[in-house]
Design an enzyme around this catalytic site. Structure first.
Site, PDB file in Angstrom:
ATOM      1  N   VAL A  73       1.084  -3.370   3.950  1.00  0.00           N
ATOM      2  CA  VAL A  73       1.030  -4.808   4.550  1.00  0.00           C
ATOM      3  C   VAL A  73       2.320  -5.719   4.424  1.00  0.00           C
ATOM      4  O   VAL A  73       2.387  -6.781   5.209  1.00  0.00           O
ATOM      5  CB  VAL A  73      -0.322  -5.692   4.325  1.00  0.00           C
ATOM      6  CG1 VAL A  73      -1.266  -4.830   4.698  1.00  0.00           C
ATOM      7  CG2 VAL A  73      -0.254  -5.997   2.932  1.00  0.00           C
ATOM      8  N   LYS A  92       0.504   3.424  -2.970  1.00  0.00           N
ATOM      9  CA  LYS A  92      -0.617   4.161  -3.247  1.00  0.00           C
ATOM     10  C   LYS A  92      -0.669   5.533  -3.239  1.00  0.00           C
ATOM     11  O   LYS A  92      -1.137   6.666  -4.044  1.00  0.00           O
ATOM     12  CB  LYS A  92      -1.951   3.997  -2.276  1.00  0.00           C
ATOM     13  CG  LYS A  92      -2.467   2.439  -2.123  1.00  0.00           C
ATOM     14  CD  LYS A  92      -3.248   1.960  -1.197  1.00  0.00           C
ATOM     15  CE  LYS A  92      -4.010   0.380  -1.244  1.00  0.00           C
ATOM     16  NZ  LYS A  92      -4.337   0.189  -0.114  1.00  0.00           N
ATOM     17  N   SER A 144       0.887  -1.315  -0.053  1.00  0.00           N
ATOM     18  CA  SER A 144       0.038   0.168  -0.103  1.00  0.00           C
ATOM     19  C   SER A 144       0.877   1.261   0.114  1.00  0.00           C
ATOM     20  O   SER A 144       0.187   2.208  -0.006  1.00  0.00           O
ATOM     21  CB  SER A 144      -0.938   0.098   1.189  1.00  0.00           C
ATOM     22  OG  SER A 144      -2.049  -0.818   0.840  1.00  0.00           O
ATOM     23  N   TYR A 184      -2.963  -2.392 -10.434  1.00  0.00           N
ATOM     24  CA  TYR A 184      -3.128  -2.440  -8.773  1.00  0.00           C
ATOM     25  C   TYR A 184      -2.133  -3.599  -8.293  1.00  0.00           C
ATOM     26  O   TYR A 184      -1.327  -3.375  -7.342  1.00  0.00           O
ATOM     27  CB  TYR A 184      -4.385  -2.562  -8.302  1.00  0.00           C
ATOM     28  CG  TYR A 184      -4.394  -2.548  -6.754  1.00  0.00           C
ATOM     29  CD1 TYR A 184      -4.183  -1.410  -6.152  1.00  0.00           C
ATOM     30  CD2 TYR A 184      -4.971  -3.791  -6.107  1.00  0.00           C
ATOM     31  CE1 TYR A 184      -4.270  -1.521  -4.516  1.00  0.00           C
ATOM     32  CE2 TYR A 184      -4.775  -3.678  -4.663  1.00  0.00           C
ATOM     33  CZ  TYR A 184      -4.698  -2.546  -3.828  1.00  0.00           C
ATOM     34  OH  TYR A 184      -4.602  -2.657  -2.629  1.00  0.00           O
ATOM     35  N   TYR A 199      -4.161   4.199   7.482  1.00  0.00           N
ATOM     36  CA  TYR A 199      -5.365   3.557   7.485  1.00  0.00           C
ATOM     37  C   TYR A 199      -6.334   3.871   8.544  1.00  0.00           C
ATOM     38  O   TYR A 199      -6.335   5.218   8.836  1.00  0.00           O
ATOM     39  CB  TYR A 199      -5.575   1.763   7.610  1.00  0.00           C
ATOM     40  CG  TYR A 199      -4.406   1.345   6.852  1.00  0.00           C
ATOM     41  CD1 TYR A 199      -4.260   1.462   5.368  1.00  0.00           C
ATOM     42  CD2 TYR A 199      -3.363   0.403   7.582  1.00  0.00           C
ATOM     43  CE1 TYR A 199      -3.416   0.600   4.779  1.00  0.00           C
ATOM     44  CE2 TYR A 199      -2.233  -0.238   6.681  1.00  0.00           C
ATOM     45  CZ  TYR A 199      -2.194   0.041   5.474  1.00  0.00           C
ATOM     46  OH  TYR A 199      -1.167  -0.525   4.490  1.00  0.00           O
TER      47      TYR A 199
END
Ligand code: GLN
Length: 329
Positions: A268, A76, A73, A198, A250
């Site tokens: 992660v 992102k 992530s 992705y 998050y």
């Protein structure tokens, strides 16, 4: 692109602080390695590396800073920055919001007012961003993204094919999200293409040093401090850092902004990147995660560094580039 010939600077206050943080937290065995993507469970839980790269090209690194892991992530943030540049902020905001969701990263939840994902730092928002990049760049989207990530890191990055295959095989929840995005109008093209981009971007292999250097490129207004090549557009960097500040960790983002106060993004795979604007990029790697999916020793290291150097955005001792530059001269 050759690997940077950037040298590690051992004898410096920042280096000693990294050493202290590493020593203090190395025996912390809390948390568990992610296994919902089966290939991630192969990480050595004891690996722990911490690195700082400065906006003027110096590097301080302690521990397992050359161990590869997948960016997950953390990608992102960088992909969002590229989408802002390629599609423009207006089109981006037609697909994804900038509000913290307060929900886990893989939540299937959309802003009730817009039917769009809450922000680009959770899976739903990131898949919408991948879709937008595919729309604009077609089949070149991944190469474009990998090239820019590589410029930011200062070396040619590659994909961990095993993690990519593992994620592709098991990513059913992300597939469900992509199809809902299509139904909601947050995705206009093929869900499969958006998902493939992705999954691939999440499977890019990096080290703690790479994350520190990528963070330093953000800190240096999008320009790699050593190679001087531009990886990201200036105004997109500002927007991205804002969303990292409010949404990067998050459903821990509020606590993080309160306690640590550094724009950051975690993954992660066990990585965290943090950015001190105009000053530093910080990269940590430790694969044992807490229940929210953030690296336990990574968080502890950031807390310690932020406290010790007044790196919190609103710390009265953080007076911008002059503060840290006085330490690294
Ligand atoms: N590729 C991972 C996923 O989609 C990324 C999640 C993460 O790092 N939080 O589940």
């Amino acid at each position: 692109m050759e690997a940077s010939n950037q040298t590690v600077e051992p004898d410096n206050e920042l280096y000693h602080a990294l050493q202290r943080a590493w020593n203090q937290h190395k025996d912390n065995g809390d948390g568990v390695v992610a296994d919902y993507i089966p290939e991630l469970s192969r990480a050595d839980p004891d690996h722990f590396g911490v690195a700082i790269a400065t906006a003027n090209g110096k590097l301080y690194a302690v521990g397992d800073v050359e161990v590869p892991f997948t960016i997950q992530s953390v990608s992102k943030a960088f992909a969002f920055c590229l989408a802002l540049e390629i599609a423009g902020p207006q089109r981006v905001s037609g697909r994804v919001g900038v509000e913290p969701s307060g929900d886990p990263f893989n939540a299937i939840v959309f802003d009730p007012d817009t039917n769009r994902p809450f922000n680009p730092m959770v899976n739903a928002g990131a898949i919408a961003i991948s879709g937008l990049l595919c729309e604009y760049l077609g089949n070149d989207a991944f190469d474009f993204l990998l090239n820019r990530f590589s410029i930011a890191a200062g070396r040619r990055l590659t994909v961990d094919e095993k993690v990519y295959a593992s994620e592709f095989e098991t990513g059913h929840r992300n597939r469900a999200i992509a199809h809902l995005l299509l139904a909601n109008g947050a995705l206009a093209g093929s869900p499969d293409k958006a998902l493939d981009l992705y999954f691939k971007q999440c499977s890019i292999s990096v080290t703690a040093v790479d994350l520190a250097r990528m963070g330093a490129t953000f800190a240096n207004m999008g320009q790699n401090p050593l190679e001087k090549s531009i990886a990201f557009e200036l105004t997109s960097v500002r927007r991205t850092l804002s969303v990292m500040f409010t949404c990067g960790m998050y459903d821990y983002a509020g606590h993080w902004a309160y306690d640590v106060g550094i724009p950051a993004k975690s993954g992660v795979g066990g990585g965290i990147v943090g950015v001190i604007n105009r000053q530093l990029g910080i990269g940590t790697y430790s694969p044992r995660l807490d229940r929210k999916g953030n690296s336990v020793r990574g968080i502890a290291t950031f807390e310690m560094l932020a406290e010790e150097f007044g790196l919190h955005a609103f710390d009265c001792t953080n007076v911008g580039s002059t503060f840290i530059s006085s330490l690294i001269r």
